[in-house]
Write a protein that holds these residues in place. Sequence first.
Motif, short mmCIF file in Angstrom:
data_model
loop_
_atom_site.label_atom_id
_atom_site.label_comp_id
_atom_site.label_asym_id
_atom_site.label_seq_id
_atom_site.Cartn_x
_atom_site.Cartn_y
_atom_site.Cartn_z
N UNK A 225 -3.50 -36.64 -19.30
CA UNK A 225 -3.17 -38.03 -19.62
C UNK A 225 -4.08 -38.59 -20.72
N UNK A 226 -4.65 -37.71 -21.50
CA UNK A 226 -5.55 -38.15 -22.56
C UNK A 226 -4.84 -38.97 -23.63
N UNK A 227 -3.52 -38.78 -23.76
CA UNK A 227 -2.79 -39.53 -24.78
C UNK A 227 -2.73 -41.03 -24.48
N UNK A 228 -3.04 -41.42 -23.24
CA UNK A 228 -3.04 -42.84 -22.89
C UNK A 228 -4.37 -43.52 -23.17
N UNK A 229 -5.41 -42.76 -23.47
CA UNK A 229 -6.76 -43.32 -23.56
C UNK A 229 -7.03 -44.15 -24.81
N UNK A 230 -6.33 -43.94 -25.94
CA UNK A 230 -6.65 -44.76 -27.11
C UNK A 230 -6.49 -46.26 -26.88
N UNK A 231 -5.52 -46.66 -26.04
CA UNK A 231 -5.28 -48.07 -25.78
C UNK A 231 -5.71 -48.42 -24.36
N UNK A 307 -0.12 -50.28 -35.61
CA UNK A 307 -0.38 -49.76 -34.26
C UNK A 307 -0.32 -48.24 -34.25
N UNK A 308 0.65 -47.66 -34.91
CA UNK A 308 0.75 -46.19 -34.97
C UNK A 308 -0.45 -45.57 -35.65
N UNK A 309 -0.88 -46.15 -36.76
CA UNK A 309 -2.03 -45.61 -37.48
C UNK A 309 -3.29 -45.69 -36.64
N UNK A 310 -3.49 -46.82 -35.97
CA UNK A 310 -4.68 -46.98 -35.13
C UNK A 310 -4.65 -46.03 -33.95
N UNK A 311 -3.49 -45.88 -33.33
CA UNK A 311 -3.37 -44.97 -32.20
C UNK A 311 -3.68 -43.53 -32.61
N UNK A 312 -3.16 -43.11 -33.75
CA UNK A 312 -3.41 -41.74 -34.22
C UNK A 312 -4.88 -41.51 -34.50
N UNK A 315 -6.85 -41.47 -31.08
CA UNK A 315 -6.61 -40.26 -30.30
C UNK A 315 -7.29 -39.05 -30.94
N UNK A 316 -7.28 -38.99 -32.25
CA UNK A 316 -7.97 -37.89 -32.94
C UNK A 316 -9.46 -37.93 -32.66
N UNK A 471 -9.11 -48.82 -28.00
CA UNK A 471 -8.66 -50.03 -28.70
C UNK A 471 -8.16 -51.03 -27.67
N UNK A 472 -8.63 -52.25 -27.78
CA UNK A 472 -8.25 -53.30 -26.85
C UNK A 472 -7.34 -54.31 -27.53
N UNK A 473 -6.82 -55.24 -26.74
CA UNK A 473 -5.89 -56.23 -27.25
C UNK A 473 -6.53 -57.16 -28.27
N UNK A 474 -7.84 -57.40 -28.14
CA UNK A 474 -8.49 -58.35 -29.05
C UNK A 474 -8.49 -57.85 -30.50
N UNK A 475 -8.25 -56.56 -30.70
CA UNK A 475 -8.20 -56.03 -32.06
C UNK A 475 -6.84 -56.23 -32.72
#
Length: 573
Positions: A225-231, A307-312, A315-316, A471-475
């Motif tokens: 479930x590591x893919x959920x950790x960025x957010x 959002x996609x760029x930040x998530x990528x 996660x990297x 990454x949190x909502x405040x960003x």
Amino acid sequence: MNLSSMRIFDGGQQFLHSLLRMNFTGLSGQIQFDVDKNLVHPAYDVLNIGGTGSRRIGYWSNYSGLSTVTPEVLYRKPPNTSVSSQHLYSVIWPGETSIVPRGWVFPENGRPLRIAVPNRVSYLQFVSKDRNPPGVRGYCIDVFEAALNLLPYPVPRVYMLHGDGRRNPVYNEIVQAVAEDRYDAAVGDVTIVTNRTKIVDFTQPFMESGLVVVAPVKEVKSSPWAFLRPFTFQMWLVTGAFFLFVGAVVWILEHRINNEFRGPPWKQITTIFWFSFSTMFFSHRENTVSTLGRLVLIIWLFVVLIINSSYTASLTSILTVQELTSRIEGIDSLASSNEPIGIQDGSFARNYLIEELHIAESRLVILKTQQEYSSSLHLGPNRGGVAAIVDELPYIELFLSASTCAFKIVGQEFTKSGWGFAFQRDSPLAVDLSTAILQLSENGDLQKLNNKWLTHADCSEQVNEIDHYHLSLKSFWGLFLISGIACFIALVVFFYNIVCQYRRFTPEDGAAAEEGEIQLARPRRFLRSTSFKKLIDFVDMKVDTTKEMIKRKSTDIKRQGSPSSDGHAVSPS
């Protein structure tokens, strides 16, 4: 100068004998000398001079010392030179104050300052014994010498090691020795704490410090479930809600004019979900036709791109950076357990853990060297070691730089203090050296000395930064706010146009009034429900059909209101 006319006095011995035989009372009291040629019962008035006047605040005599009673009265009593009897009346100091001013005079007899230096057996980078002059070396010594070089006056000094060299000295004893005048100052890694500031004066801190917890760690294996950790959870929740919200807004804006957003109810619901989440990959197949729909979609696609760029990127970073974890999460979890805790020999951490955190003394294990730090942590509490070590941050950073990445700082720094040089109370050197330390910090010399003596491990910093990639909502709340405002404005404009069209579509009030009593007999609730149902049906109606019906209705109204050939209006059948 006519020196030959001067006469020479050769009756010095006779004059001396005459003085020694004197015995009378003059203005200053009795004048009489003993066999040792000392004045018998010498006494003086102690005067407090202020401005142009003076006041007597007591007396002094070699018979009883300082007193507020006249010496003549004390001569009739046994001599008493105890400290408790030495007192005068209150003194008025310059400025018309009774508070004793601060003052310090360097000794004029050439005696250098006696400076106590801890004779450490561990962490010798901070301070240690040296064979070369001045006999000590280390980061603290270099800072002290650099600060003295900035003073406008010379300070003669001699360094005196405190401790037996077999274990670290107790720093409270060093500070107490300075307060008792066994030393003039203490130079080293002396922490500024409350009970020490009550008996000595400290300089400005030259090193920030505080207690931290270091514990053994192990590498965390990759999770499915590591893919959920960025957010964070809130970020995932708000992002998913906005996908559905924007999809619903676009459906509302496109439903009346776009055939791709029409059809049976189940198909429309499917279209909303498909269109919402397909925008995440920019693969939506439905084309937007309306201007408002395109405006909302362009802003939302920009948000999705960010959002996609930040998530990528997040996660990297999470999958690339090594992450270590420990079952000890900080001082709270450590204090609530019953496992042994390691502390440095001579550190103030012992008193702090016992007196402030109420940790049992039996749990504390004294560690003398860095090797004992490492071995105790490797053994663990089950094999005679410790679960964690509580020590000051500079020591721990130096320990981690010399060890492997099997340990790390857990939790936050739970005390804030610093290292300073200790002097006797009211010493001007404490103030002058504080100014010099600030100057060293401002011109960068303090950092240069830090880089010279101290090094830090990269792994200890890297494993502690893993939480920074979440990454949190405040960003992103600014992006969501822009998208939400755009959707709101588009909906307001859309429904305004709908209301205007609906008013043209509904029958005129006059035509409705022809129904007469039947219209009045209807319940108001039924009228409202009927009107709302008509509005919903009108919104669901395709815009081309609506325009055609409005056009046809306008034509009928004109035809019904046109006059006949005999001048009378044609009434409807």
